[in-house]
Design an enzyme around this catalytic site. Structure first.
Site, PDB file in Angstrom:
ATOM      1  N   ASP A  32       0.872  -1.179   0.000  1.00 35.96           N
ATOM      2  CA  ASP A  32       0.000   0.000   0.000  1.00 35.96           C
ATOM      3  C   ASP A  32       0.901   1.218   0.000  1.00 35.96           C
ATOM      4  O   ASP A  32       1.986   1.184   0.604  1.00 35.96           O
ATOM      5  CB  ASP A  32      -0.889   0.002   1.259  1.00 35.96           C
ATOM      6  CG  ASP A  32      -2.181   0.770   1.050  1.00 35.96           C
ATOM      7  OD1 ASP A  32      -3.253   0.171   1.121  1.00 35.96           O
ATOM      8  OD2 ASP A  32      -2.103   2.001   0.813  1.00 35.96           O
ATOM      9  N   ASP A  55       4.116   1.603  -3.829  1.00 33.90           N
ATOM     10  CA  ASP A  55       3.126   2.258  -4.685  1.00 33.90           C
ATOM     11  C   ASP A  55       3.078   1.474  -6.001  1.00 33.90           C
ATOM     12  O   ASP A  55       4.132   1.240  -6.610  1.00 33.90           O
ATOM     13  CB  ASP A  55       3.608   3.709  -4.924  1.00 33.90           C
ATOM     14  CG  ASP A  55       2.568   4.565  -5.620  1.00 33.90           C
ATOM     15  OD1 ASP A  55       1.889   4.056  -6.538  1.00 33.90           O
ATOM     16  OD2 ASP A  55       2.450   5.746  -5.247  1.00 33.90           O
ATOM     17  N   GLN A  75      -6.426  -4.841  -5.239  1.00 33.13           N
ATOM     18  CA  GLN A  75      -7.420  -3.846  -4.804  1.00 33.13           C
ATOM     19  C   GLN A  75      -6.903  -2.423  -4.932  1.00 33.13           C
ATOM     20  O   GLN A  75      -7.685  -1.470  -4.855  1.00 33.13           O
ATOM     21  CB  GLN A  75      -7.789  -4.068  -3.313  1.00 33.13           C
ATOM     22  CG  GLN A  75      -8.104  -5.502  -2.950  1.00 33.13           C
ATOM     23  CD  GLN A  75      -9.251  -6.072  -3.745  1.00 33.13           C
ATOM     24  OE1 GLN A  75     -10.328  -5.498  -3.779  1.00 33.13           O
ATOM     25  NE2 GLN A  75      -9.030  -7.202  -4.387  1.00 33.13           N
ATOM     26  N   SER A  80     -13.398   6.437  -6.756  1.00 33.83           N
ATOM     27  CA  SER A  80     -14.223   7.638  -6.858  1.00 33.83           C
ATOM     28  C   SER A  80     -14.349   8.155  -8.292  1.00 33.83           C
ATOM     29  O   SER A  80     -13.369   8.562  -8.929  1.00 33.83           O
ATOM     30  CB  SER A  80     -13.707   8.765  -5.953  1.00 33.83           C
ATOM     31  OG  SER A  80     -14.393   9.953  -6.240  1.00 33.83           O
ATOM     32  N   TYR A 143     -12.850   7.228 -14.407  1.00 34.10           N
ATOM     33  CA  TYR A 143     -12.683   6.091 -13.478  1.00 34.10           C
ATOM     34  C   TYR A 143     -13.190   4.796 -14.112  1.00 34.10           C
ATOM     35  O   TYR A 143     -12.529   3.758 -14.062  1.00 34.10           O
ATOM     36  CB  TYR A 143     -13.438   6.373 -12.178  1.00 34.10           C
ATOM     37  CG  TYR A 143     -13.455   5.210 -11.219  1.00 34.10           C
ATOM     38  CD1 TYR A 143     -12.347   4.925 -10.418  1.00 34.10           C
ATOM     39  CD2 TYR A 143     -14.575   4.387 -11.110  1.00 34.10           C
ATOM     40  CE1 TYR A 143     -12.358   3.847  -9.545  1.00 34.10           C
ATOM     41  CE2 TYR A 143     -14.588   3.307 -10.238  1.00 34.10           C
ATOM     42  CZ  TYR A 143     -13.485   3.042  -9.456  1.00 34.10           C
ATOM     43  OH  TYR A 143     -13.495   1.969  -8.597  1.00 34.10           O
ATOM     44  N   LYS A 147     -10.933   1.465 -14.958  1.00 33.48           N
ATOM     45  CA  LYS A 147     -11.206   0.145 -14.373  1.00 33.48           C
ATOM     46  C   LYS A 147     -11.489  -0.882 -15.470  1.00 33.48           C
ATOM     47  O   LYS A 147     -11.095  -2.040 -15.365  1.00 33.48           O
ATOM     48  CB  LYS A 147     -12.392   0.244 -13.404  1.00 33.48           C
ATOM     49  CG  LYS A 147     -11.988   0.772 -12.040  1.00 33.48           C
ATOM     50  CD  LYS A 147     -11.348  -0.374 -11.279  1.00 33.48           C
ATOM     51  CE  LYS A 147     -10.437   0.079 -10.174  1.00 33.48           C
ATOM     52  NZ  LYS A 147      -9.825  -1.069  -9.471  1.00 33.48           N
ATOM     53  N   VAL A 187     -20.828   7.015  -0.668  1.00 31.42           N
ATOM     54  CA  VAL A 187     -21.979   7.708  -0.084  1.00 31.42           C
ATOM     55  C   VAL A 187     -22.398   7.120   1.269  1.00 31.42           C
ATOM     56  O   VAL A 187     -22.792   7.864   2.175  1.00 31.42           O
ATOM     57  CB  VAL A 187     -23.149   7.727  -1.084  1.00 31.42           C
ATOM     58  CG1 VAL A 187     -23.773   6.346  -1.268  1.00 31.42           C
ATOM     59  CG2 VAL A 187     -24.205   8.737  -0.673  1.00 31.42           C
ATOM     60  N   ARG A 272     -24.219  14.937  -9.865  1.00 35.28           N
ATOM     61  CA  ARG A 272     -22.770  14.914 -10.053  1.00 35.28           C
ATOM     62  C   ARG A 272     -22.416  14.575 -11.510  1.00 35.28           C
ATOM     63  O   ARG A 272     -23.024  13.676 -12.093  1.00 35.28           O
ATOM     64  CB  ARG A 272     -22.227  13.812  -9.137  1.00 35.28           C
ATOM     65  CG  ARG A 272     -20.971  14.104  -8.455  1.00 35.28           C
ATOM     66  CD  ARG A 272     -20.674  13.091  -7.377  1.00 35.28           C
ATOM     67  NE  ARG A 272     -20.655  11.719  -7.837  1.00 35.28           N
ATOM     68  CZ  ARG A 272     -20.405  10.686  -7.048  1.00 35.28           C
ATOM     69  NH1 ARG A 272     -20.160  10.862  -5.769  1.00 35.28           N
ATOM     70  NH2 ARG A 272     -20.387   9.483  -7.526  1.00 35.28           N
TER      71      ARG A 272
HETATM   72  C1  UD1 Z   1     -19.045   3.997  -8.473  1.00 31.95           C
HETATM   73  C2  UD1 Z   1     -19.374   2.567  -8.875  1.00 31.95           C
HETATM   74  C3  UD1 Z   1     -18.941   1.621  -7.758  1.00 31.95           C
HETATM   75  C4  UD1 Z   1     -17.491   1.867  -7.408  1.00 31.95           C
HETATM   76  C5  UD1 Z   1     -17.295   3.323  -6.991  1.00 31.95           C
HETATM   77  C6  UD1 Z   1     -15.845   3.632  -6.673  1.00 31.95           C
HETATM   78  C7  UD1 Z   1     -21.400   2.821 -10.248  1.00 31.95           C
HETATM   79  C8  UD1 Z   1     -22.837   2.487 -10.390  1.00 31.95           C
HETATM   80  N1  UD1 Z   1     -20.809   2.417  -9.117  1.00 31.95           N
HETATM   81  O1  UD1 Z   1     -19.840   4.287  -7.374  1.00 31.95           O
HETATM   82  O2  UD1 Z   1     -19.134   0.281  -8.158  1.00 31.95           O
HETATM   83  O3  UD1 Z   1     -17.133   1.050  -6.355  1.00 31.95           O
HETATM   84  O4  UD1 Z   1     -17.704   4.137  -8.084  1.00 31.95           O
HETATM   85  O5  UD1 Z   1     -15.721   4.915  -6.158  1.00 31.95           O
HETATM   86  O6  UD1 Z   1     -20.780   3.380 -11.128  1.00 31.95           O
HETATM   87  N2  UD1 Z   1     -23.938  10.905  -3.517  1.00 31.95           N
HETATM   88  C9  UD1 Z   1     -24.767  11.804  -2.843  1.00 31.95           C
HETATM   89  N3  UD1 Z   1     -24.239  12.532  -1.824  1.00 31.95           N
HETATM   90  C10 UD1 Z   1     -22.930  12.426  -1.436  1.00 31.95           C
HETATM   91  C11 UD1 Z   1     -22.113  11.491  -2.104  1.00 31.95           C
HETATM   92  C12 UD1 Z   1     -22.643  10.751  -3.147  1.00 31.95           C
HETATM   93  O7  UD1 Z   1     -25.943  11.942  -3.166  1.00 31.95           O
HETATM   94  O8  UD1 Z   1     -22.527  13.118  -0.488  1.00 31.95           O
HETATM   95  C13 UD1 Z   1     -24.541  10.118  -4.605  1.00 31.95           C
HETATM   96  C14 UD1 Z   1     -23.756  10.108  -5.894  1.00 31.95           C
HETATM   97  O9  UD1 Z   1     -24.063  11.199  -6.716  1.00 31.95           O
HETATM   98  C15 UD1 Z   1     -24.208   8.777  -6.505  1.00 31.95           C
HETATM   99  C16 UD1 Z   1     -24.455   7.889  -5.281  1.00 31.95           C
HETATM  100  O10 UD1 Z   1     -24.565   8.758  -4.164  1.00 31.95           O
HETATM  101  O11 UD1 Z   1     -25.415   8.939  -7.226  1.00 31.95           O
HETATM  102  C17 UD1 Z   1     -23.340   6.918  -5.006  1.00 31.95           C
HETATM  103  O12 UD1 Z   1     -22.110   7.627  -5.044  1.00 31.95           O
HETATM  104  P1  UD1 Z   1     -20.738   6.950  -4.592  1.00 31.95           P
HETATM  105  O13 UD1 Z   1     -20.866   6.323  -3.269  1.00 31.95           O
HETATM  106  O14 UD1 Z   1     -19.657   7.953  -4.806  1.00 31.95           O
HETATM  107  O15 UD1 Z   1     -20.558   5.729  -5.602  1.00 31.95           O
HETATM  108  P2  UD1 Z   1     -20.745   5.577  -7.204  1.00 31.95           P
HETATM  109  O16 UD1 Z   1     -20.158   6.713  -7.936  1.00 31.95           O
HETATM  110  O17 UD1 Z   1     -22.145   5.160  -7.478  1.00 31.95           O
END
Ligand code: UD1
Length: 315
Positions: A32, A55, A75, A80, A143, A147, A187, A272
């Site tokens: 890591d 790294d 991993q 993000s 991203y 991936k 999230v 977003r």
């Molecule tokens: C994406 C991938 C996921 C991967 C991740 C890595 C998809 C469907 N999923 O996750 O498999 O592991 O990237 O980072 O592409 N949100 C809010 N408020 C916040 C933060 C986020 O509403 O404060 C919303 C985002 O706009 C999004 C959802 O929550 O619609 C999930 O966001 P996040 O947890 O960042 O993951 P994904 O981008 O969906």
């Protein structure tokens, strides 16, 4: 017992894998760069793993870490979607170049198998639910492209060099040790930590976007299976790792409110850039070929995750 290398071992999912492999009596080396991982995630494993500060962007150090290894669980990444939108180069270097360095190191060292943390973001916003591995990828964000590029490299190294590679497309993994403190945090970690601190989370967009939120133990199970099932069932292949259920952010927020007894409705902000609208997996391939069966459901996963965050002194 096998010799494992976990890249990104101090991160959220990497540290769970390390705990599981050590508990099974395997020899575990972990690398890591501690950019987003935390040494404290490995505190309980002190003296039980061979930790190296490496790294994956450093090809020579990564290759050295592959020596004497049977199976790699890869991993290490800068996760993000929004971070990759803001700074695509840095995440490209870690996610794409880092994966290439790892494969080159694995090939030179004669590693048997590499299990790769791929992403559900590969599916993009195309029609058709649930997502099946046979659908053509349509990545949107940098991203997702990075991936997916890693997946293509994994498949190439199986077909060209006979290195057994397995791609696991993670669907929004959550659970203990997911870092809530960055603006780019997943999230679930972000919302739980904010609510425990008495802050009101912001839902980006109308909240009707859906995710197949998956508790981390299910991802661990998928990795352990992908590391051990016979090559004819998994080598060169891609598998969805999820629960096969869609939950909107609005539903998720109302569950969290109930579990945390939180009084306030969410704030709302703009959608977003690069965000996927909906996500839901068909997990039948992982079931049939790997023997995968999600053991911890959404609600139980939320309860366990909240319990863990409650034990954390600083959030
Ligand atoms: C994406 C991938 C996921 C991967 C991740 C890595 C998809 C469907 N999923 O996750 O498999 O592991 O990237 O980072 O592409 N949100 C809010 N408020 C916040 C933060 C986020 O509403 O404060 C919303 C985002 O706009 C999004 C959802 O929550 O619609 C999930 O966001 P996040 O947890 O960042 O993951 P994904 O981008 O969906």
């Amino acid at each position: 017992m096998a010799n494992y290398l976990i890249t990104g071992v101090a991160g959220f999912i990497g540290s769970h894998l390390a705990h599981a492999l050590v508990a099974q009596g395997h020899s575990v080396r972990g690398i890591d760069n501690l950019a987003t991982g935390l040494q404290t995630n490995l505190d309980e494993l002190a003296g039980k793993t061979d930790f190296r500060l490496v790294d994956v962007r450093d090809a020579a150090a990564t290759a050295a870490a592959c020596e004497g290894i049977d199976v790699i669980l890869h991993q290490a990444a800068i996760p993000s979607v929004p971070r990759s939108v803001l700074d695509p180069r840095t995440s490209h270097e870690a996610n794409t170049n880092g994966t290439f360095n790892l494969l080159e190191g694995a090939r030179a060292a004669g590693v048997s198998r590499v299990v790769y943390a791929a992403s559900s973001s590969a599916y993009g916003d195309q029609p058709g639910f649930p997502r099946k591995e046979t659908m053509a990828p349509q990545p949107i964000s940098p991203y997702a492209v990075q991936k997916l590029t890693g997946e293509l490299y994994m498949q190439s190294y199986w077909r060209v060099y006979g290195l057994e590679t397995v791609c696991l497309r993670y669907f929004n993994i959550f659970g203990p040790r997911q870092d809530p403190n960055s603006p780019y945090s997943g999230v679930m970690a972000r919302f739980i930590a904010q609510m425990l601190n008495g802050e009101t989370p912001t839902i980006l967009g109308d909240g009707e976007q859906g995710r197949d939120f998956t508790y981390v133990d299910n991802a661990v199970q998928a990795n352990l299976l992908a590391a051990t099932v016979p090559a004819e069932r998994c080598a060169g292949r891609v598998f969805n790792v999820a629960c096969g259920e869609r939950h909107t952010l609005n539903q998720t927020y109302s569950y969290l409110r109930e579990l945390l007894d939180f009084p306030h409705p969410a704030n709302h902000g703009p959608t977003r850039s690069g965000d996927v609208r909906d996500s839901l997996a068909d997990i039948s391939e992982a079931r049939h070929q790997l023997g995968y069966e999600p053991a911890v459901g959404f609600r139980e996963g939320l309860t366990r995750t909240i319990s863990w965050y409650r034990t954390q002194p600083t959030r």
